[in-house]
Design a protein around this motif. Structure first.
Motif, PDB file in Angstrom:
ATOM      1  N   SER A  53      39.190 -70.950 -34.719  1.00  8.42           N
ATOM      2  CA  SER A  53      39.018 -69.521 -34.456  1.00  8.42           C
ATOM      3  C   SER A  53      37.903 -69.291 -33.436  1.00  8.42           C
ATOM      4  O   SER A  53      38.054 -68.494 -32.508  1.00  8.42           O
ATOM      5  CB  SER A  53      38.709 -68.783 -35.760  1.00  8.42           C
ATOM      6  OG  SER A  53      38.544 -67.415 -35.527  1.00  8.42           O
ATOM      7  N   GLY A  54      36.803 -69.996 -33.602  1.00  9.43           N
ATOM      8  CA  GLY A  54      35.705 -69.861 -32.643  1.00  9.43           C
ATOM      9  C   GLY A  54      36.085 -70.360 -31.262  1.00  9.43           C
ATOM     10  O   GLY A  54      35.784 -69.721 -30.252  1.00  9.43           O
ATOM     11  N   PHE A  55      36.758 -71.503 -31.205  1.00  8.80           N
ATOM     12  CA  PHE A  55      37.199 -72.062 -29.929  1.00  8.80           C
ATOM     13  C   PHE A  55      38.206 -71.135 -29.255  1.00  8.80           C
ATOM     14  O   PHE A  55      38.130 -70.890 -28.049  1.00  8.80           O
ATOM     15  CB  PHE A  55      37.826 -73.444 -30.156  1.00  8.80           C
ATOM     16  CG  PHE A  55      38.286 -74.107 -28.909  1.00  8.80           C
ATOM     17  CD1 PHE A  55      37.380 -74.734 -28.071  1.00  8.80           C
ATOM     18  CD2 PHE A  55      39.620 -74.096 -28.550  1.00  8.80           C
ATOM     19  CE1 PHE A  55      37.797 -75.358 -26.908  1.00  8.80           C
ATOM     20  CE2 PHE A  55      40.052 -74.715 -27.395  1.00  8.80           C
ATOM     21  CZ  PHE A  55      39.132 -75.336 -26.567  1.00  8.80           C
ATOM     22  N   LEU A  64      36.346 -68.225 -27.808  1.00  2.02           N
ATOM     23  CA  LEU A  64      35.583 -68.567 -26.604  1.00  2.02           C
ATOM     24  C   LEU A  64      36.476 -68.819 -25.394  1.00  2.02           C
ATOM     25  O   LEU A  64      36.175 -68.377 -24.285  1.00  2.02           O
ATOM     26  CB  LEU A  64      34.730 -69.820 -26.851  1.00  2.02           C
ATOM     27  CG  LEU A  64      33.500 -69.641 -27.716  1.00  2.02           C
ATOM     28  CD1 LEU A  64      32.859 -70.990 -28.015  1.00  2.02           C
ATOM     29  CD2 LEU A  64      32.498 -68.729 -27.026  1.00  2.02           C
ATOM     30  N   VAL A  65      37.585 -69.527 -25.581  1.00  2.00           N
ATOM     31  CA  VAL A  65      38.428 -69.931 -24.462  1.00  2.00           C
ATOM     32  C   VAL A  65      39.444 -68.853 -24.094  1.00  2.00           C
ATOM     33  O   VAL A  65      39.625 -68.525 -22.934  1.00  2.00           O
ATOM     34  CB  VAL A  65      39.139 -71.267 -24.783  1.00  2.00           C
ATOM     35  CG1 VAL A  65      40.136 -71.633 -23.710  1.00  2.00           C
ATOM     36  CG2 VAL A  65      38.115 -72.367 -24.961  1.00  2.00           C
ATOM     37  N   PHE A  66      40.119 -68.300 -25.096  1.00  2.00           N
ATOM     38  CA  PHE A  66      41.214 -67.356 -24.844  1.00  2.00           C
ATOM     39  C   PHE A  66      40.835 -65.897 -25.105  1.00  2.00           C
ATOM     40  O   PHE A  66      41.660 -65.012 -24.945  1.00  2.00           O
ATOM     41  CB  PHE A  66      42.429 -67.704 -25.712  1.00  2.00           C
ATOM     42  CG  PHE A  66      42.901 -69.113 -25.544  1.00  2.00           C
ATOM     43  CD1 PHE A  66      43.392 -69.568 -24.333  1.00  2.00           C
ATOM     44  CD2 PHE A  66      42.864 -69.991 -26.620  1.00  2.00           C
ATOM     45  CE1 PHE A  66      43.829 -70.862 -24.188  1.00  2.00           C
ATOM     46  CE2 PHE A  66      43.301 -71.289 -26.487  1.00  2.00           C
ATOM     47  CZ  PHE A  66      43.784 -71.732 -25.258  1.00  2.00           C
ATOM     48  N   SER A  67      39.612 -65.645 -25.534  1.00  2.66           N
ATOM     49  CA  SER A  67      39.170 -64.304 -25.939  1.00  2.66           C
ATOM     50  C   SER A  67      40.098 -63.710 -26.994  1.00  2.66           C
ATOM     51  O   SER A  67      40.381 -62.519 -27.008  1.00  2.66           O
ATOM     52  CB  SER A  67      39.080 -63.364 -24.730  1.00  2.66           C
ATOM     53  OG  SER A  67      38.135 -63.846 -23.820  1.00  2.66           O
ATOM     54  N   LYS A  68      40.561 -64.552 -27.864  1.00  3.84           N
ATOM     55  CA  LYS A  68      41.503 -64.144 -28.902  1.00  3.84           C
ATOM     56  C   LYS A  68      41.188 -64.961 -30.151  1.00  3.84           C
ATOM     57  O   LYS A  68      41.098 -66.167 -30.104  1.00  3.84           O
ATOM     58  CB  LYS A  68      42.911 -64.471 -28.412  1.00  3.84           C
ATOM     59  CG  LYS A  68      44.015 -63.917 -29.204  1.00  3.84           C
ATOM     60  CD  LYS A  68      45.310 -64.356 -28.560  1.00  3.84           C
ATOM     61  CE  LYS A  68      46.364 -63.313 -28.746  1.00  3.84           C
ATOM     62  NZ  LYS A  68      47.644 -63.728 -28.216  1.00  3.84           N
ATOM     63  N   ARG A  69      41.024 -64.281 -31.255  1.00  3.60           N
ATOM     64  CA  ARG A  69      40.736 -64.994 -32.502  1.00  3.60           C
ATOM     65  C   ARG A  69      42.033 -65.406 -33.190  1.00  3.60           C
ATOM     66  O   ARG A  69      42.980 -64.637 -33.245  1.00  3.60           O
ATOM     67  CB  ARG A  69      39.936 -64.116 -33.452  1.00  3.60           C
ATOM     68  CG  ARG A  69      38.535 -63.884 -33.000  1.00  3.60           C
ATOM     69  CD  ARG A  69      37.762 -63.164 -34.090  1.00  3.60           C
ATOM     70  NE  ARG A  69      36.530 -62.670 -33.577  1.00  3.60           N
ATOM     71  CZ  ARG A  69      35.367 -63.254 -33.808  1.00  3.60           C
ATOM     72  NH1 ARG A  69      35.300 -64.319 -34.549  1.00  3.60           N
ATOM     73  NH2 ARG A  69      34.267 -62.755 -33.295  1.00  3.60           N
ATOM     74  N   SER A  70      42.025 -66.626 -33.712  1.00  2.00           N
ATOM     75  CA  SER A  70      43.169 -67.058 -34.512  1.00  2.00           C
ATOM     76  C   SER A  70      42.891 -66.740 -35.980  1.00  2.00           C
ATOM     77  O   SER A  70      41.759 -66.432 -36.367  1.00  2.00           O
ATOM     78  CB  SER A  70      43.433 -68.549 -34.309  1.00  2.00           C
ATOM     79  OG  SER A  70      42.333 -69.300 -34.756  1.00  2.00           O
ATOM     80  N   VAL A  71      43.907 -66.841 -36.774  1.00  2.00           N
ATOM     81  CA  VAL A  71      43.800 -66.501 -38.189  1.00  2.00           C
ATOM     82  C   VAL A  71      42.964 -67.570 -38.899  1.00  2.00           C
ATOM     83  O   VAL A  71      43.171 -68.758 -38.716  1.00  2.00           O
ATOM     84  CB  VAL A  71      45.207 -66.429 -38.829  1.00  2.00           C
ATOM     85  CG1 VAL A  71      45.117 -66.127 -40.305  1.00  2.00           C
ATOM     86  CG2 VAL A  71      46.042 -65.392 -38.114  1.00  2.00           C
ATOM     87  N   VAL A  72      42.008 -67.134 -39.701  1.00  2.00           N
ATOM     88  CA  VAL A  72      41.183 -68.044 -40.489  1.00  2.00           C
ATOM     89  C   VAL A  72      41.903 -68.338 -41.799  1.00  2.00           C
ATOM     90  O   VAL A  72      42.544 -67.465 -42.387  1.00  2.00           O
ATOM     91  CB  VAL A  72      39.793 -67.428 -40.753  1.00  2.00           C
ATOM     92  CG1 VAL A  72      38.954 -68.320 -41.641  1.00  2.00           C
ATOM     93  CG2 VAL A  72      39.077 -67.161 -39.447  1.00  2.00           C
TER      94      VAL A  72
END
Length: 167
Positions: A129-131, A134-142
């Protein structure tokens, strides 16, 4: 006195169970560490590759089930100590009752494995999620350990665990 706590082999003792768990963890620490690191790296790489494409970004329940059920293989080897003469003799001569030996292995392969999987999955999901942010300006699901599917998979694992553990 420690000898009084260890002497009576026919009585259940939390102290001896704790020592037995500690011994099992120390003896198997290299295997546990290698398995945990391997699972962590594989999950991390898979999560990074499928951040937004698998089930709308929420692939955790299905991948968790795959990793969780791989624990059945570990469970089937819980009493591998009894297959060779030297290890069988060492295991049977441990100053612990049969119940403590059985309960110790059960706690490690049932409860310990599930808790370990949840911790590894949660850490991987936080890193991804953090990566992703940082890279895609998009959070993935935790990873949500109390998700309905996760609880369902854990219940199935505990049921199947009994078959592999006792069989």
């Amino acid at each position: 006195c420690i000898m009084n706590k260890l002497y009576f082999n026919h009585q259940f003792s939390w102290y001896r169970l704790g020592l037995l768990l500690k011994t099992d963890l120390l003896i198997n620490s290299a295997k546990i560490l290698i398995y945990s690191i391997t699972a962590f790296v594989v999950l991390l790489l898979y999560s990074l590759m499928t951040t937004d494409t698998f089930y709308g970004g929420n692939f955790h329940p299905h991948l968790f089930a795959l990793v969780l059920f791989s624990g059945l293989w570990l469970t089937s080897h819980a009493f591998a100590d009894l297959h060779t003469f030297e290890r069988r003799q060492g295991f049977l001569l441990l100053p612990a009752s049969s119940l403590e030996k059985f309960l110790g292995r059960w706690l490690l392969t049932a409860i310990g494995y599930v808790v370990g999987c949840v911790v590894v999955f949660y850490l991987v999901s936080l890193i991804v999620s953090g990566f992703s942010w940082l890279v895609f300006s998009k959070r993935s699901v935790v990873f949500q350990p109390l998700h309905q599917d996760i609880i369902h998979y854990v219940a199935i694992y505990i049921f199947l665990h009994a078959i592999f553990f006792l069989g």
